[in-house]
Design a protein around this motif. Structure first.
Motif, mmCIF file in Angstrom:
data_model
loop_
_atom_site.group_PDB
_atom_site.id
_atom_site.type_symbol
_atom_site.label_atom_id
_atom_site.label_comp_id
_atom_site.label_asym_id
_atom_site.label_seq_id
_atom_site.Cartn_x
_atom_site.Cartn_y
_atom_site.Cartn_z
ATOM 1 N N TYR A 69 24.039 -38.976 -56.606
ATOM 2 C CA TYR A 69 24.287 -40.291 -55.839
ATOM 3 C C TYR A 69 23.725 -39.951 -54.341
ATOM 4 N N SER A 70 23.427 -40.980 -53.816
ATOM 5 C CA SER A 70 22.974 -41.164 -52.353
ATOM 6 C C SER A 70 23.899 -41.929 -51.746
ATOM 7 N N PHE A 71 24.336 -41.671 -50.487
ATOM 8 C CA PHE A 71 24.897 -42.570 -49.567
ATOM 9 C C PHE A 71 23.952 -43.245 -48.815
ATOM 10 N N ALA A 72 24.376 -44.726 -48.729
ATOM 11 C CA ALA A 72 23.405 -45.666 -48.317
ATOM 12 C C ALA A 72 24.568 -46.492 -47.396
ATOM 13 N N LEU A 86 26.696 -46.515 -52.966
ATOM 14 C CA LEU A 86 26.081 -45.283 -53.576
ATOM 15 C C LEU A 86 25.169 -45.735 -54.457
ATOM 16 N N VAL A 87 23.801 -45.084 -54.271
ATOM 17 C CA VAL A 87 22.890 -45.501 -55.232
ATOM 18 C C VAL A 87 22.284 -44.207 -55.785
ATOM 19 N N PRO A 88 21.455 -44.339 -56.879
ATOM 20 C CA PRO A 88 20.863 -43.237 -57.437
ATOM 21 C C PRO A 88 20.326 -42.284 -56.448
ATOM 22 N N HIS A 89 20.239 -40.853 -56.812
ATOM 23 C CA HIS A 89 19.873 -39.839 -55.896
ATOM 24 C C HIS A 89 18.382 -40.056 -55.266
ATOM 25 N N GLY A 93 16.303 -47.922 -52.453
ATOM 26 C CA GLY A 93 16.407 -48.961 -52.893
ATOM 27 C C GLY A 93 16.721 -49.137 -54.250
ATOM 28 N N GLY A 94 17.343 -48.462 -54.844
ATOM 29 C CA GLY A 94 17.731 -48.544 -56.305
ATOM 30 C C GLY A 94 19.082 -49.552 -56.329
ATOM 31 N N ARG A 95 19.243 -49.855 -57.567
ATOM 32 C CA ARG A 95 20.566 -51.021 -57.589
ATOM 33 C C ARG A 95 21.727 -50.002 -57.322
#
Length: 142
Positions: A69-72, A86-89, A93-95
């Motif tokens: 995951y990536s932190f946005a 938290l979005v896909p790594h 712009g992911g869901r």
């Protein structure tokens, strides 16, 4: 017969009056921001506390459970609901897989997203609850 030099003082006075009419208003003193405008909302204060802990404990520590995951961070959005996702790594712009947001005068936290239904969901919920209560430790484990 009038001498042209006698009219110079009157001409100077007329020009001075004319130019003063063209000047802009005097600068207004700077107003100090009101106490309400300069303080952070409870929602923003709560989210800053939780977001800092989440970033430190889940991402800066390189926790393997959060490697996918990536932190946005969206604490400064204009919706009145500061949040982080938290979005896909590497897909900002992911869901979103997890949304943690705060709102209202009390800064009530709300979490939602499909990641909460995964095995990691209990840990996330426990961490968020602990951090929002003021305990900034990374003590929880999966």
């Amino acid at each position: 017969m009038t001498r042209p030099f006698r009219l110079l003082p009157f001409l100077g006075l007329a020009l001075a009056i004319g130019f003063t009419g063209c000047q802009s208003k005097a600068p207004q003193p700077k107003r100090q921001p009101s106490a309400a405008a300069s303080t952070k909302s409870a929602a923003l204060r709560n989210m800053e506390q939780v977001a800092k802990a989440a970033h430190r404990c889940w991402f800066a520590s390189k926790d393997p459970a959060f490697r996918s995951y990536s932190f946005a961070n969206e604490l400064n959005n204009f919706s009145g609901r500061p949040r982080f996702l938290l979005v896909p790594h590497n897909d900002y712009g992911g869901r979103p897989l997890l949304v943690v947001q705060a709102e209202g005068a009390a800064g009530k936290l709300d979490t939602f997203g499909p990641l909460l239904d995964q095995p990691l969901g209990n840990r996330i919920s426990g961490d968020i609850t602990r951090w929002s209560s003021g305990d900034q430790s990374c003590a929880s484990s999966a």
